[in-house]
Design an enzyme around this catalytic site. Structure first.
Site, PDB file in Angstrom:
ATOM      1  N   GLY A   2    -142.331  31.151 -23.045  1.00  0.00           N
ATOM      2  CA  GLY A   2    -141.779  30.841 -24.369  1.00  0.00           C
ATOM      3  C   GLY A   2    -141.139  32.068 -24.995  1.00  0.00           C
ATOM      4  O   GLY A   2    -140.789  33.023 -24.300  1.00  0.00           O
ATOM      5  N   ARG A   3    -141.032  32.046 -26.301  1.00  0.00           N
ATOM      6  CA  ARG A   3    -140.289  33.100 -27.004  1.00  0.00           C
ATOM      7  C   ARG A   3    -140.906  34.475 -26.797  1.00  0.00           C
ATOM      8  O   ARG A   3    -140.197  35.454 -26.569  1.00  0.00           O
ATOM      9  CB  ARG A   3    -140.274  32.810 -28.507  1.00  0.00           C
ATOM     10  CG  ARG A   3    -139.555  31.532 -28.880  1.00  0.00           C
ATOM     11  CD  ARG A   3    -139.660  31.301 -30.376  1.00  0.00           C
ATOM     12  NE  ARG A   3    -139.255  29.964 -30.748  1.00  0.00           N
ATOM     13  CZ  ARG A   3    -140.089  28.930 -30.862  1.00  0.00           C
ATOM     14  NH1 ARG A   3    -141.385  29.091 -30.605  1.00  0.00           N
ATOM     15  NH2 ARG A   3    -139.643  27.750 -31.222  1.00  0.00           N
ATOM     16  N   ARG A  20    -154.373  33.588 -25.827  1.00  0.00           N
ATOM     17  CA  ARG A  20    -155.681  33.130 -26.299  1.00  0.00           C
ATOM     18  C   ARG A  20    -156.706  33.468 -25.222  1.00  0.00           C
ATOM     19  O   ARG A  20    -156.420  33.350 -24.025  1.00  0.00           O
ATOM     20  CB  ARG A  20    -155.668  31.612 -26.541  1.00  0.00           C
ATOM     21  CG  ARG A  20    -154.866  31.169 -27.749  1.00  0.00           C
ATOM     22  CD  ARG A  20    -155.504  31.581 -29.071  1.00  0.00           C
ATOM     23  NE  ARG A  20    -154.736  31.165 -30.238  1.00  0.00           N
ATOM     24  CZ  ARG A  20    -153.857  31.946 -30.879  1.00  0.00           C
ATOM     25  NH1 ARG A  20    -153.629  33.171 -30.457  1.00  0.00           N
ATOM     26  NH2 ARG A  20    -153.217  31.497 -31.934  1.00  0.00           N
ATOM     27  N   ASP A  39    -155.660  41.451 -25.556  1.00  0.00           N
ATOM     28  CA  ASP A  39    -155.680  41.450 -27.014  1.00  0.00           C
ATOM     29  C   ASP A  39    -156.577  40.335 -27.527  1.00  0.00           C
ATOM     30  O   ASP A  39    -156.856  40.257 -28.716  1.00  0.00           O
ATOM     31  CB  ASP A  39    -154.258  41.282 -27.560  1.00  0.00           C
ATOM     32  CG  ASP A  39    -154.206  41.448 -29.070  1.00  0.00           C
ATOM     33  OD1 ASP A  39    -154.889  42.347 -29.580  1.00  0.00           O
ATOM     34  OD2 ASP A  39    -153.503  40.661 -29.744  1.00  0.00           O
ATOM     35  N   HIS A  67    -157.551  41.432 -31.179  1.00  0.00           N
ATOM     36  CA  HIS A  67    -156.555  40.414 -31.586  1.00  0.00           C
ATOM     37  C   HIS A  67    -155.618  40.950 -32.674  1.00  0.00           C
ATOM     38  O   HIS A  67    -155.596  40.436 -33.798  1.00  0.00           O
ATOM     39  CB  HIS A  67    -157.268  39.140 -32.050  1.00  0.00           C
ATOM     40  CG  HIS A  67    -156.397  37.918 -31.913  1.00  0.00           C
ATOM     41  ND1 HIS A  67    -156.885  36.670 -31.628  1.00  0.00           N
ATOM     42  CD2 HIS A  67    -155.052  37.763 -32.004  1.00  0.00           C
ATOM     43  CE1 HIS A  67    -155.889  35.793 -31.569  1.00  0.00           C
ATOM     44  NE2 HIS A  67    -154.760  36.440 -31.790  1.00  0.00           N
ATOM     45  N   GLY A  70    -152.254  41.378 -32.067  1.00  0.00           N
ATOM     46  CA  GLY A  70    -150.888  41.156 -31.569  1.00  0.00           C
ATOM     47  C   GLY A  70    -149.848  41.053 -32.667  1.00  0.00           C
ATOM     48  O   GLY A  70    -148.727  41.547 -32.523  1.00  0.00           O
TER      49      GLY A  70
END
Lengths: 353, 353
Positions: B174-175, B267, B291, B316, B318
């Site tokens: 994805g992006r 995740r 992360d 976490h 990011g």
């Protein structure tokens, strides 16, 4: 190699460290060269070195040995070439070598990409508070440190709608810096500023050509005060030595943006450590990423920069990849062989200048 | 805002966390909306939330609140929109929301660059043993740990004469993954492989167009075993949820190169933590940069992955840049306002699918 029992008449090369099989194979392939290698996997003993260099034609050394007039004297007039396992050579007695007409080989280029990787990594780690963030996890603070919207937030290296420009500054714009510029382009790099060697004149046409080659929007040489004031991220990637000593000092740091990060992947002497620790403590700049430090490796755990949460300090591992260390070892071996047999070296420093 | 003393007839929006002045200003600009904000700088109290959502038309929440049928019941039939301050929404009761015709806003796109920055940073840190290297300095080991040619050497992310190819693998393209591909191009990226959503058919023409757009030599969809076996660096950047649970498991890790690094910036549930700790201990792969972690934030200091020297664990972060968190807050506020007034949201998840 010399047959046992009688002295060899072959030229002798002393290697201060076993740099891996690829490098030794190059030396071993020359049957008309006698190779003497420090036999342990440790820093070469000085007494052993002084004894063994006697009559040597070449020395292959690393940054951990002291190469001085005493060592050159011990080798004697036979010594024709010194090959250092490093790109920098400010640790060598250049004037003495020039006087004695000892040629110098080094290992540039092959380490460019590995050091540019570390420079970019340090820029990201310093801006994103990677040291503090990883420490919070290691100490078991993650569960007890509840999430909050701006916890561990740093300035973003890549551009965003909130800060649509990314100005990267460079002290020194040689090969490693240029490889770093290439890596910054996809982060949205908008300007590349640099402070060049004061002895070479500015050349805007060459800067424009370089910008095109690197895919950067612009490359522009500026004076140090402008470099300090405008850079979002500042990379120190110039040679060490007297000319660049403490080029990043308190006055320079004072001019930097409060959100800027400083990266030094060159030599510790370029940055005034005391001034940098003060700048970080007083929040003149956001953070710093250092692969080198003045006085290294004598850096204790209570060094102010090691204790500073906004400072990442690595133990000079810029070239520390298997691929690069092997390529450096091969090049250093090729240099010393070429010097011994009197051919042109793959990478020679012109000491006549 | 409602005048004191009599109940307002304006639609009510409950905001579970003060996300900064820019976000609150957008809500405050709508005089015909009543805004109730959890007043403390801490995680929103459940009792307070259950009381205050009564009769709300919109809720702006973060990932730290439990949104479940009880909360939706407490709000009652007035609830039209839920706006989450995150790109992912696997923490929300999607089926319940669909049934109740509650619209959903989220914050993709604005966080793409910040997460891609972290993904690249983790790839560099994991390959270059940044955790071990920084720890050596912090503990005061630098002076006592003499330099040696292959000390702290890891695999090089950028290409070299010794390894002239760089194959990057992606679970999810994805992006964020695409922004990561762009960043890898100057490292000498030679191939980009990915495992896509099994429900969408392969499309080689679209892959070729994407490669051109990203400046990558090639983009190719492959099955998981090939992705594992061929990637020098593997990025996990797919959504969480049941479909991707433990997609990186022992079998996957077993197939990876011994010099490969794994990065998870998506995740925690996508990677089997027990299998990864085993893989790192047994040297099936070189290192990992995470992360996110299963069960976060309940990650103790003695978690096997936190204790593993070849594993970097961040809490976490990011999206943790000032610029991105502000942009997320603004978008989340715009989403909830649009949902309340019944207009199209800047970033809505289509729950009808």
């Amino acid at each position: 190699m010399a047959p046992r029992g009688r002295p060899s008449t072959h030229p002798k090369v002393v290697v201060t460290r076993n740099l891996g099989p690829e490098s030794l194979a190059i030396l071993g392939n020359h049957e008309d060269i006698d190779v003497v290698v420090w036999p342990k996997d440790s820093i070469c003993d000085r007494t052993w070195l002084l004894e063994n260099v006697r009559g040597a034609v070449g020395i292959l050394c690393t940054r951990t040995e002291t190469v001085d007039a005493e060592l050159l004297d011990a080798a004697g007039p036979s010594l024709k070439v010194l090959s250092t396992y490093s790109a920098g050579y400010e640790h060598l007695p250049l004037a003495e070598m020039r006087r004695r007409k000892i040629r110098l080989g080094h290992t540039p280029d092959v380490l460019t990409e590995a050091v540019a990787d570390i420079a970019l990594m340090l820029a990201l780690m310093a801006s994103r508070s990677a040291g503090e963030a990883a420490a919070a996890v290691r100490s078991g603070d993650w569960p007890a440190r509840p999430w909050s919207p701006f916890l561990l937030c740093g300035p973003q290296l890549s551009t965003s709608s909130a800060r649509p420009s990314l100005i990267a500054g460079f002290i020194g714009l040689g090969r490693i810096a240029q490889a770093t510029v290439r890596r910054l382009v996809p982060f949205g790099l908008t300007e590349c500023l640099y402070a060049g060697n004061p002895r070479t004149p500015a050349d805007t046409a060459a800067d424009a050509a370089l910008a095109r080659a690197l895919g950067a929007p612009s490359v522009r040489r500026v004076a140090l005060p402008e470099l300090a004031a405008r850079s979002d991220v500042l990379f120190v990637l110039a040679p060490g030595g007297r000319a660049t000593h403490h080029i990043v000092d308190a006055a320079f740091l004072r001019r930097m943006k409060r959100t800027a990060v400083l990266v030094n992947a060159a030599r510790g002497t370029l940055v005034d450590s005391v001034a940098l620790a003060h700048a970080l403590r007083e929040r003149w700049i956001w953070g710093a990423g250092l692969d080198v430090l003045e006085g290294e490796p004598a850096v204790p755990a209570d060094h102010p920069l090691v204790r500073e949460p906004r400072c990442i300090v690595l133990p000079h591992v810029g070239t520390a990849t298997m691929e690069t260390r092997q390529a450096m070892a091969v090049l250093a071996a090729e240099n010393v062989v070429a010097g011994v047999v009197g051919e042109s070296m793959p990478a020679e420093v012109n000491l006549a200048q």
